[in-house]
Design a protein around this motif. Structure first.
Motif, PDB file in Angstrom:
ATOM      1  N   ALA A   8       0.830  -1.210   0.000  1.00  0.00           N
ATOM      2  CA  ALA A   8       0.000   0.000   0.000  1.00  0.00           C
ATOM      3  C   ALA A   8       0.863   1.258   0.000  1.00  0.00           C
ATOM      4  O   ALA A   8       0.576   2.232  -0.716  1.00  0.00           O
ATOM      5  CB  ALA A   8      -0.929  -0.011   1.214  1.00  0.00           C
ATOM      6  N   ALA A   9       1.942   1.246   0.789  1.00  0.00           N
ATOM      7  CA  ALA A   9       2.814   2.419   0.853  1.00  0.00           C
ATOM      8  C   ALA A   9       3.536   2.646  -0.474  1.00  0.00           C
ATOM      9  O   ALA A   9       3.613   3.778  -0.970  1.00  0.00           O
ATOM     10  CB  ALA A   9       3.831   2.244   1.982  1.00  0.00           C
ATOM     11  N   ALA A  10       4.057   1.563  -1.078  1.00  0.00           N
ATOM     12  CA  ALA A  10       4.736   1.683  -2.370  1.00  0.00           C
ATOM     13  C   ALA A  10       3.756   2.074  -3.468  1.00  0.00           C
ATOM     14  O   ALA A  10       4.098   2.844  -4.373  1.00  0.00           O
ATOM     15  CB  ALA A  10       5.425   0.368  -2.725  1.00  0.00           C
ATOM     16  N   PHE A  11       2.533   1.560  -3.384  1.00  0.00           N
ATOM     17  CA  PHE A  11       1.492   1.924  -4.348  1.00  0.00           C
ATOM     18  C   PHE A  11       1.224   3.425  -4.288  1.00  0.00           C
ATOM     19  O   PHE A  11       1.123   4.095  -5.324  1.00  0.00           O
ATOM     20  CB  PHE A  11       0.214   1.144  -4.066  1.00  0.00           C
ATOM     21  N   ALA A  12       1.086   3.948  -3.073  1.00  0.00           N
ATOM     22  CA  ALA A  12       0.811   5.379  -2.909  1.00  0.00           C
ATOM     23  C   ALA A  12       1.951   6.226  -3.464  1.00  0.00           C
ATOM     24  O   ALA A  12       1.730   7.232  -4.144  1.00  0.00           O
ATOM     25  CB  ALA A  12       0.575   5.700  -1.432  1.00  0.00           C
ATOM     26  N   GLY A  14       4.155   5.269  -5.789  1.00  0.00           N
ATOM     27  CA  GLY A  14       4.150   5.124  -7.237  1.00  0.00           C
ATOM     28  C   GLY A  14       3.030   5.913  -7.896  1.00  0.00           C
ATOM     29  O   GLY A  14       3.210   6.482  -8.974  1.00  0.00           O
ATOM     30  N   PHE A  15       1.875   5.968  -7.232  1.00  0.00           N
ATOM     31  CA  PHE A  15       0.715   6.675  -7.787  1.00  0.00           C
ATOM     32  C   PHE A  15       0.936   8.186  -7.785  1.00  0.00           C
ATOM     33  O   PHE A  15       0.891   8.845  -8.830  1.00  0.00           O
ATOM     34  CB  PHE A  15      -0.527   6.313  -6.984  1.00  0.00           C
ATOM     35  N   PHE A 163       1.104   2.461 -12.813  1.00  0.00           N
ATOM     36  CA  PHE A 163       0.143   2.091 -13.854  1.00  0.00           C
ATOM     37  C   PHE A 163      -1.210   2.753 -13.626  1.00  0.00           C
ATOM     38  O   PHE A 163      -1.845   3.248 -14.564  1.00  0.00           O
ATOM     39  CB  PHE A 163      -0.035   0.569 -13.902  1.00  0.00           C
ATOM     40  N   CYS A 164      -1.655   2.783 -12.392  1.00  0.00           N
ATOM     41  CA  CYS A 164      -2.964   3.385 -12.099  1.00  0.00           C
ATOM     42  C   CYS A 164      -2.978   4.878 -12.405  1.00  0.00           C
ATOM     43  O   CYS A 164      -3.970   5.398 -12.930  1.00  0.00           O
ATOM     44  CB  CYS A 164      -3.346   3.129 -10.644  1.00  0.00           C
ATOM     45  N   MET A 165      -1.892   5.583 -12.090  1.00  0.00           N
ATOM     46  CA  MET A 165      -1.843   7.007 -12.409  1.00  0.00           C
ATOM     47  C   MET A 165      -1.823   7.221 -13.917  1.00  0.00           C
ATOM     48  O   MET A 165      -2.508   8.114 -14.442  1.00  0.00           O
ATOM     49  CB  MET A 165      -0.628   7.657 -11.760  1.00  0.00           C
ATOM     50  N   ASN A 166      -1.049   6.411 -14.639  1.00  0.00           N
ATOM     51  CA  ASN A 166      -1.064   6.502 -16.100  1.00  0.00           C
ATOM     52  C   ASN A 166      -2.456   6.198 -16.640  1.00  0.00           C
ATOM     53  O   ASN A 166      -2.914   6.825 -17.598  1.00  0.00           O
ATOM     54  CB  ASN A 166      -0.042   5.528 -16.696  1.00  0.00           C
ATOM     55  N   GLY A 167      -3.123   5.224 -16.017  1.00  0.00           N
ATOM     56  CA  GLY A 167      -4.484   4.896 -16.427  1.00  0.00           C
ATOM     57  C   GLY A 167      -5.456   6.031 -16.184  1.00  0.00           C
ATOM     58  O   GLY A 167      -6.385   6.248 -16.974  1.00  0.00           O
ATOM     59  N   VAL A 168      -5.258   6.772 -15.090  1.00  0.00           N
ATOM     60  CA  VAL A 168      -6.106   7.939 -14.817  1.00  0.00           C
ATOM     61  C   VAL A 168      -5.947   8.969 -15.928  1.00  0.00           C
ATOM     62  O   VAL A 168      -6.934   9.540 -16.417  1.00  0.00           O
ATOM     63  CB  VAL A 168      -5.745   8.553 -13.446  1.00  0.00           C
ATOM     64  N   TYR A 169      -4.695   9.230 -16.344  1.00  0.00           N
ATOM     65  CA  TYR A 169      -4.463  10.152 -17.455  1.00  0.00           C
ATOM     66  C   TYR A 169      -5.175   9.668 -18.716  1.00  0.00           C
ATOM     67  O   TYR A 169      -5.799  10.458 -19.438  1.00  0.00           O
ATOM     68  CB  TYR A 169      -2.958  10.285 -17.728  1.00  0.00           C
TER      69      TYR A 169
END
Length: 210
Positions: A8-12, A14-15, A163-169
């Motif tokens: 969760a911490a690494a996800f945040a 990375g996001f 990936f999730c942030m790129n997906g948001v874009y």
């Protein structure tokens, strides 16, 4: 429990660390505008994969990077010709209307994937960003990367967050795609994208000389 917390911490990290609108995001946006959301998702996947290399090097390469500091300078310089080349290629391409008639015969998914992958792979901020992050994680008892499971959770979380942030874009661009195309014709978008990459290349050169 610690593995989930690390993920969760690494996800945040990375996001939110991938939020800034740089060359990679420009590539994702361009893929959606000139093609469709599916191609934009492939670009997002390609843009996220280098995070694996960046986070792994950050975990295991602290001493190596200290012994070979020129590697960071090399990454900084290598991004310059890549950005300029992509901008030049975009300016030489046909307009979006002409490309649309050839959509079935062009490998759009693979092209968007490869372009985004190489852009982030040669991103001069990639390794320093994850290096600082890994050092910070190891400075916290609850986040220290002591085992292979800890390291795996860190790498997977970092990649998934990016990936999730790129997906948001990609999704936001797709949502407003018609509005963008109504206000700006495809040829103008292509010019903006091309000159945008060239401007980023020039700015990277200015930073390298500074």
């Amino acid at each position: 429990m610690k593995v989930l917390f690390l993920f969760a911490a690494a996800f945040a990290v990375g996001f939110f660390g991938s939020m800034y609108p740089g060359p990679v995001k420009l590539s994702v946006v361009q893929s959606v505008i000139q093609r469709n959301l599916r191609v934009g998702v492939w670009a997002s996947v390609g843009a996220s994969l280098p995070e694996i290399a960046g986070s792994v090097l950050a975990i295991h390469g602290v001493r190596w990077l200290q012994d070979v500091p020129d590697i960071l300078i090399w990454f900084q310089w290598s991004a310059i010709p890549l950005l300029l080349l992509i901008g030049w290629l975009i300016l030489r391409k046909k307009t979006a209307e002409q490309e649309q008639t050839e959509e079935d015969s062009l490998p759009a998914d693979g092209s968007a994937f490869a372009r985004a992958l190489f852009l982030n792979l040669f991103n001069p901020q990639l390794i320093p960003f994850w290096l600082v992050t890994a050092v910070w994680f190891n400075s916290k008892p609850g986040l220290a990367l002591n085992t292979f499971s800890d390291e795996l959770a860190f790498v997977v979380g970092a990649t998934a967050g990016s990936f999730c942030m790129n997906g948001v874009y990609a999704m936001m661009t797709d949502r407003h795609r018609d509005r963008i195309l109504d206000r700006v014709n495809p040829h103008t978008i292509q010019l903006l994208m091309g000159w945008g990459f060239i401007a980023l290349g020039v700015w990277q050169a200015v930073q390298a000389f500074a």
